[in-house]
Design a protein around this motif. Structure first.
Motif, PDB file in Angstrom:
ATOM      1  N   HIS A 218       0.826  -1.223   0.000  1.00  0.00           N
ATOM      2  CA  HIS A 218       0.000   0.000   0.000  1.00  0.00           C
ATOM      3  C   HIS A 218       0.860   1.273   0.000  1.00  0.00           C
ATOM      4  CE1 HIS A 218      -4.100  -1.907   1.253  1.00  0.00           C
ATOM      5  NE2 HIS A 218      -3.554  -2.483   0.211  1.00  0.00           N
ATOM      6  N   GLY A 240      -0.458  -5.896  -7.194  1.00  0.00           N
ATOM      7  CA  GLY A 240      -1.699  -5.232  -6.804  1.00  0.00           C
ATOM      8  C   GLY A 240      -1.609  -4.579  -5.444  1.00  0.00           C
ATOM      9  N   SER A 245      -6.395  -0.398  -3.123  1.00  0.00           N
ATOM     10  CA  SER A 245      -7.418  -0.300  -4.182  1.00  0.00           C
ATOM     11  C   SER A 245      -8.682   0.436  -3.717  1.00  0.00           C
ATOM     12  CB  SER A 245      -7.748  -1.671  -4.768  1.00  0.00           C
ATOM     13  OG  SER A 245      -8.090  -2.554  -3.749  1.00  0.00           O
ATOM     14  N   TYR A 249     -10.071   3.599  -5.725  1.00  0.00           N
ATOM     15  CA  TYR A 249     -11.449   3.716  -6.204  1.00  0.00           C
ATOM     16  C   TYR A 249     -12.009   5.099  -5.861  1.00  0.00           C
ATOM     17  CZ  TYR A 249     -16.490   3.217  -6.362  1.00  0.00           C
ATOM     18  OH  TYR A 249     -17.822   3.435  -6.616  1.00  0.00           O
ATOM     19  N   LEU A 262      -4.200  -0.790 -14.798  1.00  0.00           N
ATOM     20  CA  LEU A 262      -3.654  -1.766 -13.853  1.00  0.00           C
ATOM     21  C   LEU A 262      -3.517  -3.131 -14.513  1.00  0.00           C
ATOM     22  CD1 LEU A 262      -6.247  -0.890 -11.039  1.00  0.00           C
ATOM     23  CD2 LEU A 262      -3.983   0.158 -11.354  1.00  0.00           C
ATOM     24  N   MET A 265      -3.665  -6.850  -9.513  1.00  0.00           N
ATOM     25  CA  MET A 265      -4.755  -6.489  -8.605  1.00  0.00           C
ATOM     26  C   MET A 265      -4.594  -7.195  -7.263  1.00  0.00           C
ATOM     27  SD  MET A 265      -6.877  -4.320  -9.916  1.00  0.00           S
ATOM     28  CE  MET A 265      -8.214  -4.499  -8.750  1.00  0.00           C
ATOM     29  N   GLU A 274     -15.725  -6.140  -7.595  1.00  0.00           N
ATOM     30  CA  GLU A 274     -14.678  -5.146  -7.317  1.00  0.00           C
ATOM     31  C   GLU A 274     -15.151  -3.779  -7.827  1.00  0.00           C
ATOM     32  OE1 GLU A 274     -11.419  -4.705  -6.013  1.00  0.00           O
ATOM     33  OE2 GLU A 274     -11.869  -2.679  -6.719  1.00  0.00           O
ATOM     34  N   LEU A 276     -13.700  -1.077  -8.621  1.00  0.00           N
ATOM     35  CA  LEU A 276     -12.916  -0.464  -9.711  1.00  0.00           C
ATOM     36  C   LEU A 276     -13.450  -0.868 -11.087  1.00  0.00           C
ATOM     37  CD1 LEU A 276      -9.282  -0.874  -8.326  1.00  0.00           C
ATOM     38  CD2 LEU A 276     -10.451   1.297  -8.787  1.00  0.00           C
ATOM     39  N   CYS A 282     -10.929   3.422 -15.380  1.00  0.00           N
ATOM     40  CA  CYS A 282     -10.000   2.420 -14.837  1.00  0.00           C
ATOM     41  C   CYS A 282      -9.915   1.227 -15.785  1.00  0.00           C
ATOM     42  CB  CYS A 282     -10.488   1.969 -13.457  1.00  0.00           C
ATOM     43  SG  CYS A 282      -9.327   0.843 -12.665  1.00  0.00           S
TER      44      CYS A 282
END
Ligand code: NAP
Ligand code: GLV
Length: 328
Positions: A218, A240, A245, A249, A262, A265, A274, A276, A282
């Motif tokens: 992260h 990912g 994430s 978003y 991306l 993930m 998901e 996104l 995206c």
């Protein structure tokens, strides 16, 4: 003499497969998709070699079931799916596939960058949906790539390959690396090193090329996304989990940044709910950055050669834990 027993967790390109078959008593998972973990655990106890993929989690629990294991070879450069430290502790060398996939992966990261900048997927979908009525001065306006600023996070093999591509487009290249970069001349391209904050704030395109580690988990979260330009595009071909994430978003939905492209993930494969996936800004590809015919064949051969060397008691040509040889 009996050949050493090897488990291969998926059929691989023939160039590598034949090498492994030639040097081992090979058992291959022939099922569809990833091998279930319980199958690896069931089959590993009598194996001396494991040929695995990045979808297989190789941890201490699994290693406990593998008393005869002498070598692990993964057909990937990233080894975050393997507890490499634990392998070292047990004296097991881990082979991986650096370099051979660098250029193909950078090609794809740059393709994602260009696709997002010029909104290619949206435009193609628009035509397929029968909505193209006339030429319009304002239809699908995107962002210029030439002379824009690119921020590269992680300046290793693939990060540098991205810098070379960006230079060809006349881009200004900013770099964030956790260790000081000696000189850009060393890499044959002009780059401007800086701290993460500087790179986030100044980049039109931010592309991630760090390995997944506790430090990079992260790395791009709410705070970092807030630092980025509202017009910025984020490209992730690393792992990912380098990006939060949920925060991504929100940033894409609320106009915090303009676009994300991306290839990786958290988790993979993603769940179809998901959030996104619901966003027009995206793009998500199914982890294919190294997927060219030639590169996947080279990766298979390199991984097979690593496995073969380990089975023969030789040093792996491409070892992710060379320190294993110091503890012997
Ligand atoms: P690499 O040559 O090891 O480059 C990674 C660079 O990131 C290294 O220079 C490393 O520095 C640096 N780094 C490590 N931690 C960092 C941090 N916290 N902040 C900033 N920089 C940091 O590896 P690569 O071959 O370029 O591959 C990079 C990653 O791309 C792989 O680990 C893999 O996860 C991913 N990958 C994905 C695909 C795909 O299909 N999508 C394909 C290939 C690779 P040090 O060397 O000093 O640690
Ligand atoms: C692919 O993601 C790799 O690490 O090789």
């Amino acid at each position: 003499m009996a050949k050493p027993k090897v488990l291969m967790t998926r059929k691989i390109p023939v160039e590598g497969f034949e090498i492994v078959r030639g040097c081992s008593d090979l058992e291959v998972w022939e099922g569809d998709g990833s091998v279930p973990r319980r199958i690896i655990i069931e089959k590993i106890p009598d194996k001396e070699g494991l040929f695995c993929l990045l979808t297989d989690e190789i941890d201490a629990e699994l290693l406990d079931r593998a008393p005869r294991l002498r070598v692990i070879s993964t057909m990937a450069v990233g080894c975050d799916h393997i507890d490499v430290q634990e392998c070292t502790r047990r004296g097991i060398p881990v082979g991986h596939t650096p370099d051979v996939l660098t250029e193909s992966t950078a090609d794809f990261a740059f393709a994602l960058l260009m696709t997002a900048a010029r909104r290619v997927v949206e435009a193609v979908d628009y035509v397929k949906a029968g909505r193209w009525e006339t030429w319009s001065p304002t239809l699908f306006l995107g962002r210029d790539i030439h002379r824009a600023t690119i921020g590269i996070v992680g300046f290793g093999r693939i990060g540098r390959a991205m810098a070379r591509r960006a230079t060809g487009f006349g881009m200004r290249v900013l770099v964030f690396h956790h260790e000081p970069i000696k000189s850009d001349a060393e890499f044959g391209v002009r780059v401007q090193p800086g701290d993460l904050d500087f790179v986030l704030k100044d980049s039109d395109f931010l592309t991630l090329h760090v390995p997944l580690t506790p430090e990079t988990y992260h790395l791009i979260g709410e705070k970092e996304l807030q630092r980025m330009k509202k017009t910025a595009v984020l490209i992730n071909t690393a792992r990912g989990s380098v990006v939060d994430s949920k925060a991504l978003y929100q940033a894409l939905r609320d106009g915090g940044i303009a676009y994300a492209a991306l290839d990786v993930m958290e988790p993979e494969p993603i769940h179809m709910d998901e959030p996104l996936l619901s966003l027009p800004n995206c793009l998500i590809a199914p982890h294919i950055a190294s997927a060219s015919v030639a590169t996947r064949a080279q990766m298979a051969v390199m991984a097979a050669e690593n496995l073969k060397a380990g089975l023969q008691g030789e040093r792996l040509p491409h070892c992710a834990n060379p320190e294993v040889y110091r503890t012997r």
